[in-house]
Design a protein around this motif. Structure first.
Motif, PDB file in Angstrom:
ATOM      1  N   GLU A  59      -1.590  13.181   3.334  1.00 36.85           N
ATOM      2  CA  GLU A  59      -2.493  12.037   3.434  1.00 36.85           C
ATOM      3  C   GLU A  59      -2.606  11.362   2.070  1.00 36.85           C
ATOM      4  O   GLU A  59      -2.832  12.023   1.050  1.00 36.85           O
ATOM      5  N   LEU A  60      -2.438  10.056   2.064  1.00 39.25           N
ATOM      6  CA  LEU A  60      -2.560   9.278   0.847  1.00 39.25           C
ATOM      7  C   LEU A  60      -3.956   8.669   0.748  1.00 39.25           C
ATOM      8  O   LEU A  60      -4.684   8.591   1.744  1.00 39.25           O
ATOM      9  N   ASP A  61      -4.299   8.221  -0.443  1.00 38.50           N
ATOM     10  CA  ASP A  61      -5.574   7.544  -0.658  1.00 38.50           C
ATOM     11  C   ASP A  61      -5.407   6.097  -0.209  1.00 38.50           C
ATOM     12  O   ASP A  61      -4.854   5.264  -0.930  1.00 38.50           O
ATOM     13  N   SER A  62      -5.867   5.795   0.990  1.00 45.60           N
ATOM     14  CA  SER A  62      -5.636   4.476   1.572  1.00 45.60           C
ATOM     15  C   SER A  62      -6.273   3.366   0.742  1.00 45.60           C
ATOM     16  O   SER A  62      -7.447   3.470   0.362  1.00 45.60           O
ATOM     17  N   ARG A  76       4.218  14.430  -4.450  1.00 48.32           N
ATOM     18  CA  ARG A  76       2.819  14.758  -4.733  1.00 48.32           C
ATOM     19  C   ARG A  76       2.004  13.482  -4.850  1.00 48.32           C
ATOM     20  O   ARG A  76       2.510  12.422  -5.244  1.00 48.32           O
ATOM     21  N   VAL A  77       0.730  13.607  -4.498  1.00 48.65           N
ATOM     22  CA  VAL A  77      -0.195  12.481  -4.559  1.00 48.65           C
ATOM     23  C   VAL A  77      -0.651  12.280  -6.000  1.00 48.65           C
ATOM     24  O   VAL A  77      -0.875  13.254  -6.739  1.00 48.65           O
ATOM     25  N   THR A  78      -0.776  11.025  -6.410  1.00 46.69           N
ATOM     26  CA  THR A  78      -1.282  10.671  -7.741  1.00 46.69           C
ATOM     27  C   THR A  78      -2.495   9.758  -7.582  1.00 46.69           C
ATOM     28  O   THR A  78      -2.840   9.344  -6.471  1.00 46.69           O
ATOM     29  N   GLN A  79      -3.116   9.424  -8.713  1.00 47.97           N
ATOM     30  CA  GLN A  79      -4.276   8.527  -8.661  1.00 47.97           C
ATOM     31  C   GLN A  79      -3.883   7.148  -8.155  1.00 47.97           C
ATOM     32  O   GLN A  79      -4.664   6.484  -7.475  1.00 47.97           O
ATOM     33  N   GLN A  80      -2.662   6.726  -8.477  1.00 49.97           N
ATOM     34  CA  GLN A  80      -2.223   5.395  -8.067  1.00 49.97           C
ATOM     35  C   GLN A  80      -1.590   5.375  -6.689  1.00 49.97           C
ATOM     36  O   GLN A  80      -1.584   4.349  -6.022  1.00 49.97           O
ATOM     37  N   GLY A  81      -1.005   6.511  -6.278  1.00 51.61           N
ATOM     38  CA  GLY A  81      -0.324   6.544  -4.997  1.00 51.61           C
ATOM     39  C   GLY A  81       0.367   7.874  -4.779  1.00 51.61           C
ATOM     40  O   GLY A  81      -0.242   8.841  -4.356  1.00 51.61           O
ATOM     41  N   SER A  87       7.581   6.883  -9.390  1.00 47.91           N
ATOM     42  CA  SER A  87       6.153   6.772  -9.122  1.00 47.91           C
ATOM     43  C   SER A  87       5.882   5.501  -8.340  1.00 47.91           C
ATOM     44  O   SER A  87       6.485   4.443  -8.599  1.00 47.91           O
ATOM     45  N   TYR A  88       4.969   5.595  -7.384  1.00 49.04           N
ATOM     46  CA  TYR A  88       4.654   4.465  -6.515  1.00 49.04           C
ATOM     47  C   TYR A  88       3.144   4.243  -6.488  1.00 49.04           C
ATOM     48  O   TYR A  88       2.357   5.198  -6.506  1.00 49.04           O
ATOM     49  N   SER A  89       2.763   2.977  -6.440  1.00 51.17           N
ATOM     50  CA  SER A  89       1.353   2.621  -6.273  1.00 51.17           C
ATOM     51  C   SER A  89       1.163   1.999  -4.897  1.00 51.17           C
ATOM     52  O   SER A  89       2.085   1.394  -4.333  1.00 51.17           O
ATOM     53  N   LEU A  90      -0.034   2.152  -4.380  1.00 51.96           N
ATOM     54  CA  LEU A  90      -0.371   1.625  -3.061  1.00 51.96           C
ATOM     55  C   LEU A  90      -1.254   0.393  -3.211  1.00 51.96           C
ATOM     56  O   LEU A  90      -2.163   0.357  -4.034  1.00 51.96           O
ATOM     57  N   ALA A  91      -0.974  -0.609  -2.411  1.00 51.96           N
ATOM     58  CA  ALA A  91      -1.787  -1.821  -2.374  1.00 51.96           C
ATOM     59  C   ALA A  91      -2.019  -2.200  -0.917  1.00 51.96           C
ATOM     60  O   ALA A  91      -1.360  -1.686  -0.009  1.00 51.96           O
TER      61      ALA A  91
END
Length: 211
Positions: A123-126, A176-181, A198-202
């Motif tokens: 699960e990611l931080d939506s 692995r989950v990071t603060q950005q994604g 590394s990937y960020s979510l928007a």
């Protein structure tokens, strides 16, 4: 010609059996899980026991709370009769919304991962409040090496939608989950290179921020 016809009939038969398995899971959720009180861990364990030898890997279960309304999302892989290729597995992500005192199926996704095995889910931080974002990946069955497909699906309490559908990569990667994604690391198959992405979510999708 006779062998080809028999293969088609076998495929139809396994598809019918798989559809019956999905239907039985939906009935279990409707009959036995209360929206007001349930534990995703116990749901996952019950599914593991109920699916038995038909399951490939461990099922997953997630809870979404939004505005006092509880949602349930489950993910599991069914092993079909063929050993490799698109017909080898059926991967499903199923979302259930509360309807009074019961859960009812409102949507599913995951067909584009059919034929993949060892499917993992995190699960990611939506970036969108009230939505569930899941990152999934698995290896193509029958491939000559680790051919990995990754997907991100979002669930908004009424339907699923694909968020991220990159090309397959050959390699043995950890996620692995990071603060950005999230971050993907590991060696590419037979290439002598290592991936550190590394990937960020928007709200509008997924962006790679370094490589």
């Amino acid at each position: 010609e006779g062998a080809a016809a028999a293969a088609v009939e076998r495929a139809k038969g396994t598809n019918r059996v798989t559809a019956e398995i999905h239907k039985a899971v939906d009935e279990y959720v409707y009959r036995d899980i209360s929206p007001s009180h349930f534990d995703p861990k116990s749901v996952r364990e019950h599914l593991r026991r109920a699916l038995g030898a038909t399951a490939h890997g461990t099922p997953y279960a997630f809870m979404l709370n939004s505005g006092g309304d509880r949602q349930l999302v489950i993910v599991y892989t069914v092993q079909k009769s063929t050993l490799m290729g698109p017909g080898a597995t059926s991967v499903t992500v199923r979302g259930y919304a509360s309807r009074k005192s019961r859960f009812a199926l409102v949507g599913s996704i995951g067909d584009d991962l059919d034929g993949y095995a060892g499917v993992r889910v995190i699960e990611l931080d939506s970036p969108i409040p009230g939505e569930l974002w899941l990152l999934m990946w698995g290896q193509m069955t029958g491939a000559n090496g680790p051919n990995v497909r990754m997907r991100i699906y979002a669930y908004d309490r009424t339907k699923f939608r694909p968020i991220w559908m990159p090309e397959n990569e050959w390699g043995t990667f950890t996620v692995r989950v990071t603060q950005q994604g999230f971050r993907v690391d590991g060696p590419y198959y037979r290439e002598g290179r290592v991936r550190h992405d590394s990937y960020s979510l928007a709200r509008d999708g997924v962006y790679r921020i370094n490589r």
